[in-house]
Design an enzyme around this catalytic site. Structure first.
Site, PDB file in Angstrom:
ATOM      1  N   VAL A 298       1.249   3.488   2.344  1.00  0.00           N
ATOM      2  CA  VAL A 298       2.054   3.574   3.565  1.00  0.00           C
ATOM      3  C   VAL A 298       2.980   2.375   3.671  1.00  0.00           C
ATOM      4  CG1 VAL A 298       2.012   3.653   6.089  1.00  0.00           C
ATOM      5  CG2 VAL A 298       0.306   4.936   4.780  1.00  0.00           C
TER       6      VAL A 298
ATOM      7  N   LYS B 191      -8.625   7.721  -0.357  1.00  0.00           N
ATOM      8  CA  LYS B 191      -8.882   7.451   1.074  1.00  0.00           C
ATOM      9  C   LYS B 191     -10.330   6.970   1.236  1.00  0.00           C
ATOM     10  CE  LYS B 191      -8.599   9.479   5.714  1.00  0.00           C
ATOM     11  NZ  LYS B 191      -7.904   8.325   6.307  1.00  0.00           N
TER      12      LYS B 191
ATOM     13  N   HIS C 205      -7.545  15.017   1.925  1.00  0.00           N
ATOM     14  CA  HIS C 205      -6.762  13.805   1.660  1.00  0.00           C
ATOM     15  C   HIS C 205      -6.838  13.419   0.185  1.00  0.00           C
ATOM     16  CE1 HIS C 205      -6.982  13.368   6.050  1.00  0.00           C
ATOM     17  NE2 HIS C 205      -5.951  12.545   5.936  1.00  0.00           N
ATOM     18  N   HIS C 206      -5.921  12.515  -0.200  1.00  0.00           N
ATOM     19  CA  HIS C 206      -5.910  11.935  -1.548  1.00  0.00           C
ATOM     20  C   HIS C 206      -7.265  11.276  -1.851  1.00  0.00           C
ATOM     21  CE1 HIS C 206      -5.422   7.913   0.297  1.00  0.00           C
ATOM     22  NE2 HIS C 206      -4.750   8.597   1.212  1.00  0.00           N
TER      23      HIS C 206
ATOM     24  N   GLY D 147       0.821  -1.211   0.000  1.00  0.00           N
ATOM     25  CA  GLY D 147       0.000   0.000   0.000  1.00  0.00           C
ATOM     26  C   GLY D 147       0.855   1.261   0.000  1.00  0.00           C
TER      27      GLY D 147
ATOM     28  N   GLY E 251      -2.428   1.286  12.293  1.00  0.00           N
ATOM     29  CA  GLY E 251      -2.499   2.614  11.703  1.00  0.00           C
ATOM     30  C   GLY E 251      -3.767   2.802  10.893  1.00  0.00           C
ATOM     31  N   THR E 252      -4.391   1.705  10.504  1.00  0.00           N
ATOM     32  CA  THR E 252      -5.595   1.778   9.669  1.00  0.00           C
ATOM     33  C   THR E 252      -6.672   2.580  10.395  1.00  0.00           C
ATOM     34  OG1 THR E 252      -5.039  -0.362   8.741  1.00  0.00           O
ATOM     35  CG2 THR E 252      -7.311   0.386   8.436  1.00  0.00           C
ATOM     36  N   THR E 253      -7.346   3.446   9.640  1.00  0.00           N
ATOM     37  CA  THR E 253      -8.394   4.284  10.237  1.00  0.00           C
ATOM     38  C   THR E 253      -9.759   3.867   9.701  1.00  0.00           C
ATOM     39  OG1 THR E 253      -8.081   5.930   8.495  1.00  0.00           O
ATOM     40  CG2 THR E 253      -6.845   6.262  10.540  1.00  0.00           C
TER      41      THR E 253
ATOM     42  N   GLY F  30      -9.672   9.809  10.579  1.00  0.00           N
ATOM     43  CA  GLY F  30      -9.505   9.464  11.991  1.00  0.00           C
ATOM     44  C   GLY F  30      -8.876  10.608  12.767  1.00  0.00           C
ATOM     45  N   THR F  31      -7.964  11.321  12.115  1.00  0.00           N
ATOM     46  CA  THR F  31      -7.295  12.445  12.779  1.00  0.00           C
ATOM     47  C   THR F  31      -8.287  13.567  13.070  1.00  0.00           C
ATOM     48  OG1 THR F  31      -5.271  11.904  11.626  1.00  0.00           O
ATOM     49  CG2 THR F  31      -5.416  14.123  12.550  1.00  0.00           C
TER      50      THR F  31
HETATM   51  P1  NAP Z   1      -3.640   1.769   0.465  1.00  0.00           P
HETATM   52  O1  NAP Z   1      -2.651   2.422  -0.431  1.00  0.00           O
HETATM   53  O2  NAP Z   1      -5.000   1.407  -0.058  1.00  0.00           O
HETATM   54  O3  NAP Z   1      -2.942   0.460   1.059  1.00  0.00           O
HETATM   55  C1  NAP Z   1      -3.602  -0.542   1.756  1.00  0.00           C
HETATM   56  C2  NAP Z   1      -2.955  -1.846   1.368  1.00  0.00           C
HETATM   57  O4  NAP Z   1      -3.474  -2.889   2.193  1.00  0.00           O
HETATM   58  C3  NAP Z   1      -3.252  -2.221  -0.092  1.00  0.00           C
HETATM   59  O5  NAP Z   1      -2.069  -2.704  -0.694  1.00  0.00           O
HETATM   60  C4  NAP Z   1      -4.303  -3.313   0.078  1.00  0.00           C
HETATM   61  O6  NAP Z   1      -4.312  -4.206  -1.011  1.00  0.00           O
HETATM   62  C5  NAP Z   1      -3.796  -3.973   1.344  1.00  0.00           C
HETATM   63  N1  NAP Z   1      -4.786  -4.833   1.992  1.00  0.00           N
HETATM   64  C6  NAP Z   1      -6.146  -4.738   1.985  1.00  0.00           C
HETATM   65  N2  NAP Z   1      -6.675  -5.730   2.716  1.00  0.00           N
HETATM   66  C7  NAP Z   1      -5.641  -6.470   3.208  1.00  0.00           C
HETATM   67  C8  NAP Z   1      -5.559  -7.629   4.022  1.00  0.00           C
HETATM   68  N3  NAP Z   1      -6.658  -8.253   4.483  1.00  0.00           N
HETATM   69  N4  NAP Z   1      -4.325  -8.109   4.340  1.00  0.00           N
HETATM   70  C9  NAP Z   1      -3.219  -7.513   3.882  1.00  0.00           C
HETATM   71  N5  NAP Z   1      -3.229  -6.414   3.065  1.00  0.00           N
HETATM   72  C10 NAP Z   1      -4.442  -5.899   2.759  1.00  0.00           C
HETATM   73  O7  NAP Z   1      -3.896   2.649   1.771  1.00  0.00           O
HETATM   74  P2  NAP Z   1      -2.832   3.547   2.568  1.00  0.00           P
HETATM   75  O8  NAP Z   1      -2.905   4.939   2.078  1.00  0.00           O
HETATM   76  O9  NAP Z   1      -1.515   2.841   2.630  1.00  0.00           O
HETATM   77  O10 NAP Z   1      -3.509   3.542   4.001  1.00  0.00           O
HETATM   78  C11 NAP Z   1      -3.811   2.336   4.708  1.00  0.00           C
HETATM   79  C12 NAP Z   1      -4.621   2.668   5.944  1.00  0.00           C
HETATM   80  O11 NAP Z   1      -3.815   3.423   6.845  1.00  0.00           O
HETATM   81  C13 NAP Z   1      -5.859   3.529   5.696  1.00  0.00           C
HETATM   82  O12 NAP Z   1      -6.883   3.160   6.604  1.00  0.00           O
HETATM   83  C14 NAP Z   1      -5.381   4.939   6.010  1.00  0.00           C
HETATM   84  O13 NAP Z   1      -6.435   5.800   6.399  1.00  0.00           O
HETATM   85  C15 NAP Z   1      -4.473   4.631   7.162  1.00  0.00           C
HETATM   86  N6  NAP Z   1      -3.426   5.636   7.414  1.00  0.00           N
HETATM   87  C16 NAP Z   1      -3.146   5.867   8.704  1.00  0.00           C
HETATM   88  C17 NAP Z   1      -2.122   6.721   9.019  1.00  0.00           C
HETATM   89  C18 NAP Z   1      -1.793   6.933  10.471  1.00  0.00           C
HETATM   90  O14 NAP Z   1      -0.878   7.732  10.762  1.00  0.00           O
HETATM   91  N7  NAP Z   1      -2.483   6.283  11.393  1.00  0.00           N
HETATM   92  C19 NAP Z   1      -1.387   7.353   8.020  1.00  0.00           C
HETATM   93  C20 NAP Z   1      -1.707   7.095   6.696  1.00  0.00           C
HETATM   94  C21 NAP Z   1      -2.727   6.204   6.404  1.00  0.00           C
HETATM   95  P3  NAP Z   1      -5.347  -3.935  -2.242  1.00  0.00           P
HETATM   96  O15 NAP Z   1      -4.950  -2.619  -2.810  1.00  0.00           O
HETATM   97  O16 NAP Z   1      -5.106  -5.096  -3.128  1.00  0.00           O
HETATM   98  O17 NAP Z   1      -6.724  -3.909  -1.622  1.00  0.00           O
END
Ligand code: NAP
Length: 212
Positions: free
Chosen positions: A12, A130, A126-127, A10, A70-72, A136-137
């Site tokens: 992140v 999302k 956000h992008h 993903g 970290g997931t929101t 969440g923030t």
């Molecule tokens: P992203 O680019 O969509 O990445 C998520 C990744 O997880 C994708 O590669 C997805 O695969 C994969 N995935 C989905 N279901 C899965 C599973 N069951 N097991 C393993 N991998 C799985 O999203 P992102 O921007 O990286 O953000 C991810 C999450 O973190 C979001 O909820 C975002 O809001 C949150 N976030 C939190 C913070 C923080 O500081 N807390 C910062 C940034 C982002 P597919 O694409 O094939 O579905």
């Protein structure tokens, strides 16, 4: 430490994975549909999606692996469920709606400012990919401020993660703004959470503030 990284490819995960390895961790990356043996890992880190996170965390805790989340946009009751399961297993876990230090400071400053300027609104940007809104923030910021704080969500290509807290009073307004320009911003917070995880009590600890 041996770490499972859910969401390896993903936005992140692809930044975080190499940085965890550079910091000396042995990383097992997991993507959708991949099965790995979780037992024996020191921690699981989850940056996936609202629909995936609970299943991943449940499986990790059941394998006695504490989680850094970290997931929101967790489903309703998700935070309580993780807390309950972690307590049952006698394991610590940690969740932060934002792992960037600047965002944590923004939340602190907004809480302080709202004591003196209670009329406020939040704009979070956000992008476009999302999945959850409000972020969440933004929800965590509003919860720390006085009264009901309306949140406006913008989703557009070109953005990463940005938030403005605007506080208004007669003849003046105050803007507190944080901009994340790269996912590198989340790396130090995740490393800190992993370092501090063994010292946390059983159950779910929420927010980077608790570690600073
Ligand atoms: P992203 O680019 O969509 O990445 C998520 C990744 O997880 C994708 O590669 C997805 O695969 C994969 N995935 C989905 N279901 C899965 C599973 N069951 N097991 C393993 N991998 C799985 O999203 P992102 O921007 O990286 O953000 C991810 C999450 O973190 C979001 O909820 C975002 O809001 C949150 N976030 C939190 C913070 C923080 O500081 N807390 C910062 C940034 C982002 P597919 O694409 O094939 O579905």
């Amino acid at each position: 430490m041996r770490i499972v990284l859910f969401g390896r490819d993903g936005k992140v995960g692809s930044v975080l994975g190499p940085r965890l390895s550079e910091a000396g961790h042995e990383v097992t990356g997991v993507e959708v549909g991949e099965e790995v043996e979780l037992a024996g890992h020191g921690a699981a880190v989850d940056f996936t999606a609202p629909a995936a996170v609970l299943g991943n965390v449940r499986r990790a805790l059941e394998a006695d692996v504490p989680c850094v989340i970290g997931t929101t946009g967790l489903p309703d009751g998700g935070v309580e469920e993780i807390d309950g399961l972690a307590r049952e297993r006698g394991l610590p876990s940690f969740l932060a709606p934002n792992f960037a230090i600047g965002a944590v400071l923004m939340m602190r400053f907004a809480e302080e400012a709202s004591r003196f300027m209670p009329d406020a609104e939040i704009v979070e940007l956000h992008h476009e990919t999302k999945l959850d809104a409000p972020s969440g923030t933004a929800a965590a910021t509003a919860a720390r401020m006085a009264g009901e704080v309306p949140i406006h969500s913008v989703r557009l290509p070109g953005l990463v993660a940005h938030q403005e807290v605007i506080l208004g009073a007669a003849g003046q307004y105050l803007t507190i703004r944080h901009d994340t320009t790269s996912r590198e911003a989340f790396v130090p917070g995740v490393l800190l959470a992993l370092e501090r995880l063994p010292d946390l009590p059983p159950g779910l600890t929420v927010g980077l503030d608790a570690l600073l």
